[in-house]
Design an enzyme around this catalytic site. Sequence first.
Site, PDB file in Angstrom:
ATOM      1  N   TYR A   1      -3.928  -4.618   7.809  1.00 16.22           N
ATOM      2  CA  TYR A   1      -3.126  -3.643   8.408  1.00 16.22           C
ATOM      3  C   TYR A   1      -3.645  -3.418   6.733  1.00 16.22           C
ATOM      4  CZ  TYR A   1      -0.792  -3.341  12.326  1.00 16.22           C
ATOM      5  OH  TYR A   1      -0.405  -3.652  13.911  1.00 16.22           O
ATOM      6  N   ILE A   2      -3.424  -3.012   5.413  1.00 15.01           N
ATOM      7  CA  ILE A   2      -3.698  -2.542   4.497  1.00 15.01           C
ATOM      8  C   ILE A   2      -5.098  -3.641   3.973  1.00 15.01           C
ATOM      9  CG2 ILE A   2      -2.904  -2.756   2.067  1.00 15.01           C
ATOM     10  CD1 ILE A   2      -1.325  -1.369   3.817  1.00 15.01           C
TER      11      ILE A   2
ATOM     12  N   ASP B   1     -12.092 -12.885   5.899  1.00 16.02           N
ATOM     13  CA  ASP B   1     -10.251 -13.038   6.567  1.00 16.02           C
ATOM     14  C   ASP B   1     -10.863 -14.968   6.683  1.00 16.02           C
ATOM     15  OD1 ASP B   1      -8.380 -11.309   7.868  1.00 16.02           O
ATOM     16  OD2 ASP B   1      -7.336 -13.861   8.616  1.00 16.02           O
TER      17      ASP B   1
ATOM     18  N   ARG C   1       1.749   1.920  -0.417  1.00 14.20           N
ATOM     19  CA  ARG C   1       2.818   2.964  -0.199  1.00 14.20           C
ATOM     20  C   ARG C   1       2.394   3.541   1.024  1.00 14.20           C
ATOM     21  NH1 ARG C   1       3.480   5.599  -5.846  1.00 14.20           N
ATOM     22  NH2 ARG C   1       5.881   4.624  -5.467  1.00 14.20           N
ATOM     23  N   VAL C   2       1.585   2.908   2.148  1.00 16.52           N
ATOM     24  CA  VAL C   2       1.178   3.351   3.177  1.00 16.52           C
ATOM     25  C   VAL C   2       1.900   3.718   4.330  1.00 16.52           C
ATOM     26  CG1 VAL C   2      -1.653   4.337   2.803  1.00 16.52           C
ATOM     27  CG2 VAL C   2      -0.391   2.264   3.966  1.00 16.52           C
TER      28      VAL C   2
ATOM     29  N   LYS D   1       8.338  -1.197  -6.037  1.00 15.59           N
ATOM     30  CA  LYS D   1       7.328  -1.642  -4.343  1.00 15.59           C
ATOM     31  C   LYS D   1       9.273  -1.253  -3.594  1.00 15.59           C
ATOM     32  CE  LYS D   1       5.969  -2.326  -0.250  1.00 15.59           C
ATOM     33  NZ  LYS D   1       5.427  -1.454   0.606  1.00 15.59           N
TER      34      LYS D   1
ATOM     35  N   ASN E   1      11.571   0.692  -0.689  1.00 14.18           N
ATOM     36  CA  ASN E   1      11.711  -0.024   1.053  1.00 14.18           C
ATOM     37  C   ASN E   1      13.568   0.508   0.574  1.00 14.18           C
ATOM     38  OD1 ASN E   1       9.465   0.703   1.749  1.00 14.18           O
ATOM     39  ND2 ASN E   1       8.626  -0.854   2.202  1.00 14.18           N
TER      40      ASN E   1
ATOM     41  N   CYS F   1       8.240  -3.347   7.010  1.00  9.51           N
ATOM     42  CA  CYS F   1       8.599  -3.241   5.758  1.00  9.51           C
ATOM     43  C   CYS F   1       9.801  -3.405   5.455  1.00  9.51           C
ATOM     44  CB  CYS F   1       7.429  -2.620   5.163  1.00  9.51           C
ATOM     45  SG  CYS F   1       6.051  -2.249   5.644  1.00  9.51           S
TER      46      CYS F   1
ATOM     47  N   ARG G   1       6.777  -5.022  15.692  1.00  5.79           N
ATOM     48  CA  ARG G   1       7.520  -6.288  14.808  1.00  5.79           C
ATOM     49  C   ARG G   1       8.939  -5.849  14.717  1.00  5.79           C
ATOM     50  NH1 ARG G   1       2.690  -7.069  11.022  1.00  5.79           N
ATOM     51  NH2 ARG G   1       2.138  -5.365  11.402  1.00  5.79           N
TER      52      ARG G   1
END
Length: 429
Positions: A13-14, A33, A155-156, A207, A211, A261, A325
Amino acid sequence: MNFETLCVLGMGYIGLPTASTFATHGLKVVGVDVNQRVVDVLRNGEVHIQEPGLRTLAQAAFRSGNLRVSERPEPADAFIITVPTPLVGEDGKRADLSYVISATESIVPHLRTGSLVVLESTCPPRTTVDVVAPILARSGLQPGTHFHLAYSPERVLPGQILRELIENARVIGGVDRASAEAGRDLYALFVRGDILLTDATTAEMVKLMENTYRDVNIAIANEFARLAERFGVDVWRAIELANRHPRVSVLRPGPGVGGHCISVDPWFLVEAAPDLSTLIQQARQVNDDQPTHAMNLVRRALGDLAGRRVAALGLAYKPDVDDLRQSPALEVARLLAQAGAQVRCYEPYRREAAPAGAEASPSLEHALEGAEAVVLLVDHKVFRELDPEHVAGIMPGRVAVDLRGAWNREAWQTTGFALHVLGAGQSRG
Ligand code: SAJ
């Protein structure tokens, strides 16, 4: 510092958006990957992740010749680690650093004097200095002396990743000042928000604080909802009024907190210092209990759940994404089925999805057919705009439960529905 080549480890995702964005800003990027399927999909010019605009961006990056994918890292001026840090352990609350460790190990042979390594994966405090730095030092080069090492959290917000990657302020923490500055030079290639420099452990903690702050604030909103139900107060109106105070901003209650997250990161602080994190643990508990509270609301609305037919609208962890998720909606649907209800789930972004014991509906109409109650679990746009007349034309029952405070009460009630809203206590005057 000048960068020409970059290696991004982890095409999730990032990692994929980050690699693509650097490539379209002129760097020669290798995306790595360890999952062969991911590499194959990307090599075919496709993407394996649903995110608005990502397919177009990645394809532009591939076409430019600046982005390639590979199963293993290659020498580069800079390395960015964006691999997952899932929760594991018997209680499922301990950070699994094995992907971070193996990604770091795979860089060791390619490190050179003057290289930059940036860790982006969310990690417990001190991971950069206590875990990553010693592994990289096996190369014979010392972080801060021979090469640069930094931590920079992403931080998206899922759903807005591409825009936020560029526009959000970026925190970069170095093991020394030169490392932070090297990180700044790299991200300045595309970041338009402020770039804020600090040390690596502060950046890790920032970070987790972000959250955790959100999790604790959602927990208090959920607790306010429960209190309001007890006192015969409508929490939605009460929050609206409280938020007119210039220094108050209560978040929205709901069926719980999900995603990969906010429901996960607070545990990294708890794991690192259980004796100092009682409030954080309590907040997690409140949010984790919320699906049960939501299920009980449906139970009260129907009188009894055994054999009752329920249409569950939405399973994603939040509106307008396809991500299931840690979704509290999925958990509420599962609990309803476990309590004996016949649950038909309709998730427009994942039509095949349903938790154990429930049925997946291919359409809204299929979910509503024969339903005695309709439950709004996720306020996807299509559900917020649902016309109660249309619903009443399909389902025989007249019970509606809104777990998101999203439906127009008057419209549903005038259509003949008994509408039950989470947090809306029955006023006793
Ligand atoms: N939620 C509520 N009430 C609210 C707001 C959210 O119940 O008022 C629930 C949502 O329904 C969802 C969960 O909380 O189940 C989390 O959703 P979210 O939109 O708050 O956050 P995420 O998990 O999609 O993304 C967060 C973001 N962090 C913050 O807003 C502080 C994002 O910026 C981070 O990059 C991301 O976590 C991450 O990767 O850490």
